[in-house]
Design an enzyme around this catalytic site. Sequence first.
Site, short mmCIF file in Angstrom:
data_model
loop_
_atom_site.label_atom_id
_atom_site.label_comp_id
_atom_site.label_asym_id
_atom_site.label_seq_id
_atom_site.Cartn_x
_atom_site.Cartn_y
_atom_site.Cartn_z
N GLY A 285 0.63 -2.90 -6.84
CA GLY A 285 -1.39 -3.77 -6.77
C GLY A 285 -2.11 -4.16 -5.65
O GLY A 285 -0.74 -4.66 -5.32
N ASP A 286 -2.55 -3.84 -4.99
CA ASP A 286 -3.72 -4.52 -4.43
C ASP A 286 -3.40 -4.47 -3.20
O ASP A 286 -2.90 -4.93 -2.29
CB ASP A 286 -3.41 -6.06 -3.90
CG ASP A 286 -3.84 -6.45 -6.06
OD1 ASP A 286 -4.78 -5.96 -6.16
OD2 ASP A 286 -3.55 -7.25 -6.15
N GLN B 198 -4.03 -0.60 -10.07
CA GLN B 198 -2.33 -1.35 -10.45
C GLN B 198 -1.73 -0.44 -9.36
O GLN B 198 -2.18 0.03 -8.39
CB GLN B 198 -2.29 -1.07 -11.63
CG GLN B 198 -3.55 -2.37 -12.88
CD GLN B 198 -4.55 -1.90 -12.63
OE1 GLN B 198 -5.12 -0.72 -13.34
NE2 GLN B 198 -5.53 -1.98 -12.71
N ALA C 31 -8.86 -3.30 -11.90
CA ALA C 31 -8.92 -3.30 -10.33
C ALA C 31 -9.75 -3.76 -9.49
O ALA C 31 -10.91 -4.29 -9.75
CB ALA C 31 -8.75 -1.94 -10.25
N GLY C 32 -9.84 -3.90 -8.55
CA GLY C 32 -10.50 -4.71 -7.59
C GLY C 32 -10.17 -3.61 -6.40
O GLY C 32 -8.97 -3.98 -5.47
N HIS C 33 -10.82 -2.46 -5.67
CA HIS C 33 -10.88 -1.71 -4.25
C HIS C 33 -11.54 -2.27 -3.12
O HIS C 33 -12.64 -2.05 -3.48
CB HIS C 33 -10.75 -0.44 -4.76
CG HIS C 33 -10.05 -0.09 -5.70
ND1 HIS C 33 -9.54 1.09 -5.96
CD2 HIS C 33 -8.44 -1.10 -6.67
CE1 HIS C 33 -8.54 1.21 -7.37
NE2 HIS C 33 -7.71 -0.17 -6.84
N PRO D 219 -4.30 -16.93 -6.31
CA PRO D 219 -4.27 -16.74 -5.28
C PRO D 219 -2.62 -16.02 -5.61
O PRO D 219 -2.17 -15.90 -6.60
CB PRO D 219 -3.85 -18.14 -5.29
CG PRO D 219 -3.40 -18.90 -6.04
CD PRO D 219 -4.82 -18.18 -6.82
N LYS E 27 -5.35 0.68 -1.86
CA LYS E 27 -5.23 1.97 -2.03
C LYS E 27 -7.05 2.50 -1.64
O LYS E 27 -6.64 3.48 -1.33
CB LYS E 27 -5.04 2.37 -3.55
CG LYS E 27 -4.17 1.81 -4.20
CD LYS E 27 -4.19 2.27 -5.70
CE LYS E 27 -4.49 0.33 -6.05
NZ LYS E 27 -3.96 -0.46 -6.20
N GLY E 28 -7.82 1.45 -2.63
CA GLY E 28 -8.84 2.07 -0.64
C GLY E 28 -9.46 2.18 -0.49
O GLY E 28 -9.92 3.03 0.20
N LYS E 29 -8.72 1.83 1.02
CA LYS E 29 -8.55 2.05 1.86
C LYS E 29 -7.94 3.54 2.21
O LYS E 29 -9.05 3.88 3.20
CB LYS E 29 -7.74 0.98 2.89
CG LYS E 29 -7.15 1.41 4.57
CD LYS E 29 -6.88 -0.17 5.48
CE LYS E 29 -5.61 1.32 5.70
NZ LYS E 29 -4.85 -0.29 6.80
P1 IMO Z 1 -5.95 -3.38 -7.63
O1 IMO Z 1 -6.70 -1.77 -8.30
C1 IMO Z 1 -3.46 -6.50 -8.97
C2 IMO Z 1 -1.87 -7.31 -13.23
C3 IMO Z 1 -2.40 -8.51 -13.26
C4 IMO Z 1 -1.28 -9.16 -14.69
C5 IMO Z 1 -1.05 -7.58 -15.27
C6 IMO Z 1 -1.90 -7.31 -16.83
O2 IMO Z 1 -6.76 -3.55 -7.98
O3 IMO Z 1 -4.37 -3.01 -7.43
P2 IMO Z 1 -4.75 -6.11 -17.34
O4 IMO Z 1 -5.61 -7.50 -16.84
O5 IMO Z 1 -4.02 -5.23 -15.89
O6 IMO Z 1 -3.90 -6.33 -18.92
O7 IMO Z 1 -3.33 -7.35 -15.61
O8 IMO Z 1 -1.10 -6.68 -14.06
N1 IMO Z 1 -3.44 -6.32 -12.59
C7 IMO Z 1 -3.52 -6.59 -11.45
N2 IMO Z 1 -2.93 -7.19 -10.41
N3 IMO Z 1 -4.23 -5.50 -8.71
C8 IMO Z 1 -4.77 -4.64 -9.91
O9 IMO Z 1 -5.22 -3.75 -9.62
C9 IMO Z 1 -4.85 -5.35 -10.71
N4 IMO Z 1 -5.23 -5.15 -12.46
C10 IMO Z 1 -4.17 -5.28 -13.35
O10 IMO Z 1 -3.01 -9.47 -12.55
O11 IMO Z 1 -0.45 -9.82 -14.20
MG MG Z 2 -6.89 -5.26 -6.86
#
Ligand code: IMO
Ligand code: MG
Length: 334
Positions: A12-13, A177, A41-43, A254, A16-18
């Site tokens: 994740g992170d 993710q 998710a956080g985009h 972090p 993807k948003g970009k």
């Molecule tokens: P984006 O789309 C980074 C991680 C959580 C945790 C695991 C399970 O922004 O990339 P959950 O709340 O889904 O049951 O947590 O997945 N996690 C992410 N890490 N970016 C994300 O989304 C995430 N969505 C869930 O930190 O380890």
């Molecule tokens: Mg994220």
Amino acid sequence: MLADVVVDLQYGDCGKGKITNFLCTQNDYTHVIRYNGGCNAGHTIYHEGKKIITHHIPCGVLHGIKSVIGPGCVLNVKQFFKEIKELEDAGINTEGLIKVASNVNIITDFHMIEDKEDTEIGTTKRGNGPAYRDKYGRKGVLALEVPELEEYIIDMYTELHENEEFGEIRVLFEGAQGFGLDIDWGDYPYVTSSHCTVGGAILNGVPPSCIRDVWGVAKVYETYVGAKEFQGHEPELEKIREIGDEYGATTGRPRQTNWLDLDLIRKAININGANIVVFNKIDVLEKAKTWILYDSINAFHFDTGEDMNYYIKDYINKFKPNTEVLFSGNKEII
Ligand code: IMO
Ligand code: MG
């Protein structure tokens, strides 16, 4: 019908948003569809000089494209309306553009309360896991049962297959993710509850034969948020976190930081069939002046970013010839 898919190759992170935002400016899509996950998710997107973080709503809305929360997702209704308000407050016209598939499962307040108790996985505490559990336990509430959502609801089959509004349906799938967090392919149990690969995208109603490009998105180092121990011991990794501003867009936690693992990248490219791969945040390693990666268990040190990028490109093209491999700085478009 045709579809392009944006998938994350790591945890994740990765930006993807970009990439999704960039593709919206390049192609004539009729729909942008979020295909998995919820408001975990956080985009982050930089749009006309403004930083916008969306959790549910796909970024197609910033470009006047119909933006759909697909049936592979779970939805928190309060968060959904909060985001619409935030977008409108930022001057974005969302009128008639945001849609929710009728068969999306709802994240309830109980799911949120339950997820807050989690200490083992280090979830985002957004109710995701309990919502998917109830979906598969056939106890879920569907979006079509929520009166406030009425004007947003669409039937996904009709929208994609019996639609008179468009000549041809051209979809951009926005994944959430990433491969390392995928329920089937990730490091179980330190995973999320949904399908983060291209497999997850086609569950939303587009046949596999319609897939055109698969954009795999990664960073030139790794980050992960969650309960398992992930970060390496080198002090440079702390530095990379600070320079890269690696703090969660959803929870502010972090992000544990580590060197690029090409073994994971290889698996993620192969499983997703990515034909274009973008490595983001090369400027962060430039500023840290450290270029290290792992290839299975061996660590490789490079003197310059160019040397490292060359190695990565060569590695990928050896197992998947003709893959386009691109490198990009944080705020560069591509
Ligand atoms: P984006 O789309 C980074 C991680 C959580 C945790 C695991 C399970 O922004 O990339 P959950 O709340 O889904 O049951 O947590 O997945 N996690 C992410 N890490 N970016 C994300 O989304 C995430 N969505 C869930 O930190 O380890
Ligand atoms: Mg994220």
